[in-house]
Write a protein that holds these residues in place. Sequence first.
Motif, PDB file in Angstrom:
ATOM      1  N   VAL A 280       0.861  -1.180   0.000  1.00 26.01           N
ATOM      2  CA  VAL A 280       0.000   0.000   0.000  1.00 26.01           C
ATOM      3  C   VAL A 280       0.900   1.233   0.000  1.00 26.01           C
ATOM      4  CG1 VAL A 280      -1.762   1.305   1.240  1.00 26.01           C
ATOM      5  CG2 VAL A 280      -1.879  -1.191   1.180  1.00 26.01           C
ATOM      6  N   ASP A 281       1.239   1.683  -1.190  1.00 25.14           N
ATOM      7  CA  ASP A 281       1.988   2.925  -1.358  1.00 25.14           C
ATOM      8  C   ASP A 281       0.944   4.023  -1.530  1.00 25.14           C
ATOM      9  OD1 ASP A 281       3.899   4.859  -1.876  1.00 25.14           O
ATOM     10  OD2 ASP A 281       4.227   4.238  -3.956  1.00 25.14           O
ATOM     11  N   ALA A 282       0.390   4.459  -0.402  1.00 25.52           N
ATOM     12  CA  ALA A 282      -0.872   5.188  -0.409  1.00 25.52           C
ATOM     13  C   ALA A 282      -0.734   6.620  -0.906  1.00 25.52           C
ATOM     14  CB  ALA A 282      -1.444   5.200   1.009  1.00 25.52           C
ATOM     15  N   PRO A 283      -1.762   7.118  -1.604  1.00 29.44           N
ATOM     16  CA  PRO A 283      -1.802   8.544  -1.942  1.00 29.44           C
ATOM     17  C   PRO A 283      -1.684   9.372  -0.672  1.00 29.44           C
ATOM     18  CG  PRO A 283      -3.555   7.353  -3.070  1.00 29.44           C
ATOM     19  CD  PRO A 283      -2.958   6.397  -2.074  1.00 29.44           C
ATOM     20  N   CYS A 284      -0.916  10.454  -0.734  1.00 30.80           N
ATOM     21  CA  CYS A 284      -0.690  11.257   0.464  1.00 30.80           C
ATOM     22  C   CYS A 284      -0.353  12.691   0.076  1.00 30.80           C
ATOM     23  CB  CYS A 284       0.428  10.645   1.316  1.00 30.80           C
ATOM     24  SG  CYS A 284       2.075  10.783   0.587  1.00 30.80           S
ATOM     25  N   SER A 285      -0.047  13.489   1.079  1.00 30.95           N
ATOM     26  CA  SER A 285       0.254  14.907   0.867  1.00 30.95           C
ATOM     27  C   SER A 285       1.570  15.133   0.137  1.00 30.95           C
ATOM     28  CB  SER A 285       0.313  15.612   2.222  1.00 30.95           C
ATOM     29  OG  SER A 285       1.408  15.086   2.987  1.00 30.95           O
ATOM     30  N   GLY A 286       2.471  14.158   0.202  1.00 33.04           N
ATOM     31  CA  GLY A 286       3.766  14.313  -0.453  1.00 33.04           C
ATOM     32  C   GLY A 286       4.725  15.242   0.265  1.00 33.04           C
ATOM     33  N   LYS A 307      -8.717  14.325   4.018  1.00 34.50           N
ATOM     34  CA  LYS A 307      -9.159  13.435   2.944  1.00 34.50           C
ATOM     35  C   LYS A 307      -8.106  12.378   2.642  1.00 34.50           C
ATOM     36  CE  LYS A 307     -12.382  16.510   0.526  1.00 34.50           C
ATOM     37  NZ  LYS A 307     -12.662  17.231  -0.749  1.00 34.50           N
ATOM     38  N   PHE A 308      -6.843  12.780   2.648  1.00 33.63           N
ATOM     39  CA  PHE A 308      -5.774  11.807   2.415  1.00 33.63           C
ATOM     40  C   PHE A 308      -5.776  10.747   3.515  1.00 33.63           C
ATOM     41  CE2 PHE A 308      -3.379  15.050  -0.241  1.00 33.63           C
ATOM     42  CZ  PHE A 308      -3.422  14.302  -1.402  1.00 33.63           C
TER      43      PHE A 308
END
Length: 392
Positions: A280-286, A307-308
């Motif tokens: 799980v390389d999850a979507p995030c704020s970066g 939301k992230f």
Amino acid sequence: MTPAARVQAAIELLDQIIAAAEREGAPADRLIATYFRERRYAGSKDRRAVRELAYQAIRHCGPVPQTGRTAMLALATEDEALAAMFDGSTHAPKPIGEHEEPAKSGLAPQWLVEGLAKSGVKGDVAEAMLGRGSLDIRVNSLKADRNGLELPEAGEPLAAPHALRLPSGTQVEQWEAFRDGKIEVQDHGSQIACLAATAQPGETVIDLCAGAGGKTLALAAAMQNKGQLIAADTDRGRLSRQRPRAERAGAGLIQQRELNPNRELEALDDLLGSADLVLVDAPCSGTGTWRRKPEAKWRLTPKRLEKFAALQDHILDIAAKLVKPGGRIAFITCSLLDQEGADRLAAFLDRHDGWQAEQPDLPLGRPRGQGIRLDPFHDGTDGFFIAILRSS
């Protein structure tokens, strides 16, 4: 272009970058590329200088500036030579007004600075987030060996077994080794994260947020092309970019599955309870990638961060349904905020009985909660949170 015209061009670009950040538009690098496609008269030195000015201003300003001009004025307050470019000559910025206020300097918007500090990111660690990203490559073990591979530039061996660091700006994509699939551009921290997953030959592995496939390819190499490797994502465009990369790398075991948002399990129904590993390389704020995308600090709001976090919880819950007893989830975010790392891990364990966190054995990083965190200051990598969850 004259030096003053370059400053004006950077101001125009910053206006676009600020507007895009506020409406979640195109990233800065794409805006810059488009800007110069429309201005063929600008030479390579002009493009490089304007790009450098724009990114220097982004790194310098904390809160989102009102305009590109106020962002550039913030730099000019500390650089007399730059301030002198505001002379009103042809293609130059107009003179600085007596009452003009520059944008505020700093790391990021104040709420985000406070959130990072609560996550233990402050001082030198915080400052390093806005440094310059390194150029790292991964030697593809399906086709080559790091010790025996001859490259136009040797590179510095790093802690990850297939990693090399090259001087920034090296045209790796022009090398024969890149065209032959023997090397891939991949940050050292991303390679360390893939090590934590410990993918093995013969396993059933699902990359649940595969995107364009950087980590998928690393998993394929670790699996020696043996087993079942599913690259899944909700973004068809990103998945399509993975295919030619996989062919070039000789990663023949990869199968792709496009997922429907909020109905992801429909495309994975046959894999329920069967995976040895779900990445799980999850979507995030970066926040961990600001060295490469510094304008990302202007794109984030408290609402977007929430939301992230909710999306990360959702994806982890899906992963839990795919793992077989004794299997594992490798949870990764390129963020230095606990809200997208240690807190998400703790929340998962509160929601799910029969799971436990395991501390990954990695050559870099420090414990954060029940996981490991990498950061640019200590490790010279992008920022990552990495954790392993084991099903009993």
